[in-house]
Design a protein around this motif. Sequence first.
Motif, PDB file in Angstrom:
ATOM      1  N   LEU A  45       0.819  -1.215   0.000  1.00  0.00           N
ATOM      2  CA  LEU A  45       0.000   0.000   0.000  1.00  0.00           C
ATOM      3  C   LEU A  45       0.853   1.265   0.000  1.00  0.00           C
ATOM      4  O   LEU A  45       0.401   2.311  -0.446  1.00  0.00           O
ATOM      5  CB  LEU A  45      -0.956  -0.009   1.194  1.00  0.00           C
ATOM      6  N   ALA A  46       2.085   1.144   0.488  1.00  0.00           N
ATOM      7  CA  ALA A  46       2.969   2.324   0.528  1.00  0.00           C
ATOM      8  C   ALA A  46       3.592   2.580  -0.842  1.00  0.00           C
ATOM      9  O   ALA A  46       4.043   3.686  -1.128  1.00  0.00           O
ATOM     10  CB  ALA A  46       4.064   2.116   1.555  1.00  0.00           C
ATOM     11  N   ASP A  47       3.596   1.542  -1.681  1.00  0.00           N
ATOM     12  CA  ASP A  47       4.227   1.648  -2.988  1.00  0.00           C
ATOM     13  C   ASP A  47       3.499   2.706  -3.821  1.00  0.00           C
ATOM     14  O   ASP A  47       2.279   2.673  -3.952  1.00  0.00           O
ATOM     15  CB  ASP A  47       4.109   0.260  -3.658  1.00  0.00           C
ATOM     16  N   SER A  48       4.264   3.643  -4.388  1.00  0.00           N
ATOM     17  CA  SER A  48       3.626   4.759  -5.107  1.00  0.00           C
ATOM     18  C   SER A  48       2.874   4.278  -6.340  1.00  0.00           C
ATOM     19  O   SER A  48       2.073   4.995  -6.919  1.00  0.00           O
ATOM     20  CB  SER A  48       4.685   5.765  -5.512  1.00  0.00           C
ATOM     21  N   ASP A  49       3.108   3.003  -6.728  1.00  0.00           N
ATOM     22  CA  ASP A  49       2.469   2.459  -7.917  1.00  0.00           C
ATOM     23  C   ASP A  49       1.116   1.805  -7.580  1.00  0.00           C
ATOM     24  O   ASP A  49       0.403   1.328  -8.452  1.00  0.00           O
ATOM     25  CB  ASP A  49       3.443   1.413  -8.491  1.00  0.00           C
ATOM     26  N   SER A  50       0.766   1.728  -6.291  1.00  0.00           N
ATOM     27  CA  SER A  50      -0.484   1.053  -5.945  1.00  0.00           C
ATOM     28  C   SER A  50      -1.646   2.020  -6.120  1.00  0.00           C
ATOM     29  O   SER A  50      -1.472   3.228  -5.976  1.00  0.00           O
ATOM     30  CB  SER A  50      -0.431   0.522  -4.507  1.00  0.00           C
TER      31      SER A  50
END
Length: 272
Positions: free
Chosen positions: A86-91
């Motif tokens: 969820l922290a991944d900027s791609d999510s």
Amino acid sequence: MLDAELLLAHVLKTSRAALRARPERPLTAEQAGQFEPLIDRRAQGEPVAYLLGRAGFMDFELAVNPSVLIPRPETELLVELALETLADSDSPAANQDNIARIADLGTGSGAIAIALARHNPAWRVEAVDISKAALALARRNAQALGVGNIRFRQASWCEGLPPSAFDLIVANPPYVAKGDPALHPDCAFEPETSLFAAEDGLAALRQIITTAKHHLKPQGWLILEHAHNQQIPVTKLLATEGYRQIETHKDHAHHDRLIRARLGRSLTQPLI
Ligand SMILES: C[S@@+](CC[C@H](N)C(=O)[O-])C[C@H]1O[C@@H](n2cnc3c(N)ncnc32)[C@H](O)[C@@H]1O
């Protein structure tokens, strides 16, 4: 020895450290009367967490009873992977003010749902279980920890969840094959519905994989816990069902125990 110390500290309403500081302290008759049956029950294999009525998970404690699985350390790794995802900027959630919608299927004590909901009070979490007793306990756990951003739902897996709604669906479903000789004897005290699944332990995983895709947002993620020998069939099933970016993650014992996959649907494709 550790179990006996935990049970004694529980009876004396003290900590293990305090117990060790005064090992000569005699027990009253009442305390001995409480301690001995607990030791007998432990000797019969009843898990310490059920005897204490609580279990640690991540950085908090949960009430547990025999209507729920005792949360396991591997499941903490699932939570960590979910938080990374969820922290991944791609999510998808990262693109929309970070208000993630998450579903935890088979919530049991509420362990995963509560850990995620505590991490960010803006996230909206659906916690699903088929067991009314488990949901009652999960609800109590959320209340005791002051977690208000979880909705509890009695249902079978994705039944009744809204379509294309979730950034992330997580599940630690029952995945033990019936008659598995490797099952730890303490598990005999845990609910069968939390442990066993038909089809060599794959039935619940199969059901979740085939239905979750209808409830994930385009680009949404699915994270599942599975048994150490199920990585190949689970990977194949995910691929057949159109998931991509399929990635296996290991537990502390270096066994393949978690799998993360992403919905492959493009934004313009129809739902089903
Ligand atoms: C392995 S336990 C996981 C509990 C908790 N999530 C954890 O990780 O500690 C699996 C849970 O799935 C629930 N369950 C079993 N069949 C189900 C179904 N058809 N739909 C929803 N939940 C189900 C059980 O009641 C149990 O609470």
